[in-house]
Write a protein that holds these residues in place. Sequence first.
Motif, PDB file in Angstrom:
ATOM      1  N   ASP A 136       0.858  -1.192   0.000  1.00  0.00           N
ATOM      2  CA  ASP A 136       0.000   0.000   0.000  1.00  0.00           C
ATOM      3  C   ASP A 136       0.893   1.240   0.000  1.00  0.00           C
ATOM      4  O   ASP A 136       1.226   1.787   1.049  1.00  0.00           O
ATOM      5  CB  ASP A 136      -0.924  -0.010   1.216  1.00  0.00           C
ATOM      6  CG  ASP A 136      -1.918   1.130   1.203  1.00  0.00           C
ATOM      7  OD1 ASP A 136      -1.822   2.016   0.314  1.00  0.00           O
ATOM      8  OD2 ASP A 136      -2.800   1.143   2.080  1.00  0.00           O
ATOM      9  N   TYR A 137       1.297   1.662  -1.195  1.00  0.00           N
ATOM     10  CA  TYR A 137       2.200   2.800  -1.315  1.00  0.00           C
ATOM     11  C   TYR A 137       1.574   4.090  -0.819  1.00  0.00           C
ATOM     12  O   TYR A 137       2.264   4.949  -0.272  1.00  0.00           O
ATOM     13  CB  TYR A 137       2.671   2.961  -2.763  1.00  0.00           C
ATOM     14  CG  TYR A 137       3.783   2.013  -3.123  1.00  0.00           C
ATOM     15  CD1 TYR A 137       5.059   2.193  -2.622  1.00  0.00           C
ATOM     16  CD2 TYR A 137       3.550   0.928  -3.941  1.00  0.00           C
ATOM     17  CE1 TYR A 137       6.085   1.323  -2.943  1.00  0.00           C
ATOM     18  CE2 TYR A 137       4.571   0.043  -4.269  1.00  0.00           C
ATOM     19  CZ  TYR A 137       5.833   0.254  -3.762  1.00  0.00           C
ATOM     20  OH  TYR A 137       6.842  -0.618  -4.068  1.00  0.00           O
ATOM     21  N   GLU A 138       0.282   4.265  -1.002  1.00  0.00           N
ATOM     22  CA  GLU A 138      -0.355   5.505  -0.561  1.00  0.00           C
ATOM     23  C   GLU A 138      -0.196   5.702   0.941  1.00  0.00           C
ATOM     24  O   GLU A 138      -0.044   6.828   1.406  1.00  0.00           O
ATOM     25  CB  GLU A 138      -1.826   5.537  -0.974  1.00  0.00           C
ATOM     26  CG  GLU A 138      -2.036   5.641  -2.475  1.00  0.00           C
ATOM     27  CD  GLU A 138      -1.301   6.809  -3.147  1.00  0.00           C
ATOM     28  OE1 GLU A 138      -1.248   7.920  -2.574  1.00  0.00           O
ATOM     29  OE2 GLU A 138      -0.768   6.597  -4.255  1.00  0.00           O
ATOM     30  N   GLU A 139      -0.200   4.605   1.690  1.00  0.00           N
ATOM     31  CA  GLU A 139      -0.012   4.686   3.135  1.00  0.00           C
ATOM     32  C   GLU A 139       1.406   5.150   3.484  1.00  0.00           C
ATOM     33  O   GLU A 139       1.625   5.776   4.512  1.00  0.00           O
ATOM     34  CB  GLU A 139      -0.284   3.316   3.757  1.00  0.00           C
ATOM     35  CG  GLU A 139      -0.302   3.326   5.265  1.00  0.00           C
ATOM     36  CD  GLU A 139      -0.699   1.982   5.828  1.00  0.00           C
ATOM     37  OE1 GLU A 139       0.169   1.315   6.419  1.00  0.00           O
ATOM     38  OE2 GLU A 139      -1.875   1.601   5.653  1.00  0.00           O
ATOM     39  N   GLU A 140       2.374   4.841   2.629  1.00  0.00           N
ATOM     40  CA  GLU A 140       3.775   5.185   2.878  1.00  0.00           C
ATOM     41  C   GLU A 140       4.228   6.443   2.147  1.00  0.00           C
ATOM     42  O   GLU A 140       5.372   6.855   2.295  1.00  0.00           O
ATOM     43  CB  GLU A 140       4.669   4.017   2.441  1.00  0.00           C
ATOM     44  CG  GLU A 140       4.422   2.736   3.189  1.00  0.00           C
ATOM     45  CD  GLU A 140       5.379   1.628   2.797  1.00  0.00           C
ATOM     46  OE1 GLU A 140       6.453   1.924   2.231  1.00  0.00           O
ATOM     47  OE2 GLU A 140       5.056   0.460   3.057  1.00  0.00           O
ATOM     48  N   LYS A 141       3.356   7.063   1.375  1.00  0.00           N
ATOM     49  CA  LYS A 141       3.750   8.151   0.483  1.00  0.00           C
ATOM     50  C   LYS A 141       4.517   9.259   1.195  1.00  0.00           C
ATOM     51  O   LYS A 141       5.584   9.676   0.738  1.00  0.00           O
ATOM     52  CB  LYS A 141       2.523   8.724  -0.229  1.00  0.00           C
ATOM     53  CG  LYS A 141       2.864   9.800  -1.231  1.00  0.00           C
ATOM     54  CD  LYS A 141       1.652  10.252  -2.011  1.00  0.00           C
ATOM     55  CE  LYS A 141       2.065  11.292  -3.035  1.00  0.00           C
ATOM     56  NZ  LYS A 141       0.936  11.725  -3.859  1.00  0.00           N
ATOM     57  N   GLU A 142       4.013   9.748   2.302  1.00  0.00           N
ATOM     58  CA  GLU A 142       4.666  10.894   2.946  1.00  0.00           C
ATOM     59  C   GLU A 142       6.049  10.561   3.493  1.00  0.00           C
ATOM     60  O   GLU A 142       6.857  11.457   3.728  1.00  0.00           O
ATOM     61  CB  GLU A 142       3.776  11.490   4.023  1.00  0.00           C
ATOM     62  CG  GLU A 142       3.417  10.554   5.149  1.00  0.00           C
ATOM     63  CD  GLU A 142       2.357  11.158   6.055  1.00  0.00           C
ATOM     64  OE1 GLU A 142       2.569  11.076   7.268  1.00  0.00           O
ATOM     65  OE2 GLU A 142       1.348  11.683   5.561  1.00  0.00           O
ATOM     66  N   ASP A 143       6.365   9.259   3.649  1.00  0.00           N
ATOM     67  CA  ASP A 143       7.698   8.865   4.096  1.00  0.00           C
ATOM     68  C   ASP A 143       8.737   8.980   2.982  1.00  0.00           C
ATOM     69  O   ASP A 143       9.938   9.012   3.266  1.00  0.00           O
ATOM     70  CB  ASP A 143       7.691   7.418   4.597  1.00  0.00           C
ATOM     71  CG  ASP A 143       6.839   7.219   5.834  1.00  0.00           C
ATOM     72  OD1 ASP A 143       6.610   8.210   6.569  1.00  0.00           O
ATOM     73  OD2 ASP A 143       6.400   6.081   6.062  1.00  0.00           O
TER      74      ASP A 143
END
Length: 182
Positions: free
Chosen positions: A126-133
């Motif tokens: 789930d890239y959207e969950e990690e996007k801000e990182d």
Amino acid sequence: MEKLPTYLTQNVYNVKNDDYLSVDIKSKQGNTLFEIYYYGDLYELEGKKQPFIVDNYTQEDTCIPCKIVAKDIASAEEILLFDGYQHGYNGMFCDEFNPEDVQARTLTKYNIAPCKVHIKFGYSIDYEEEKEDYVDANDNVTLINGNTITWEEVKRNGFDYISIVCETTNGEKTEIAALELA
């Protein structure tokens, strides 16, 4: 085709998206018979006719990522199918490789008759969950190898599983790579 790896967009047909993204490979001329070339080790698995292509581990236990290329037997066009240095979650974010080792990889012809190539990609991160990182102000991401790519490329090239199957002209199918990449 939103999850299709960016480096293959010109070379796919028969795209199917169910549990895995499945594609068949073609050259720019539309040809579908290829010789396979690789860098890596060959891993013999009981019950399999052909060995799997895997990463290379040197005597010093250094990992050098595998690379797999299809070469059109009619036009000699080379199509990159997979490069563990730049594709997949681990290659993009986790695994560090010596750039000199990566540059020194030479390809060897895989021992299989000219074949059609079928690839399955798994996308469960789930890239959207990690996007801000990961994303900078310009919507770009700096990978572990220092290269910078767009967020869209991360989502498309950051698959966590790949399987490559060759199908010879007599219809015999052989899986030559099955890699977990996260």
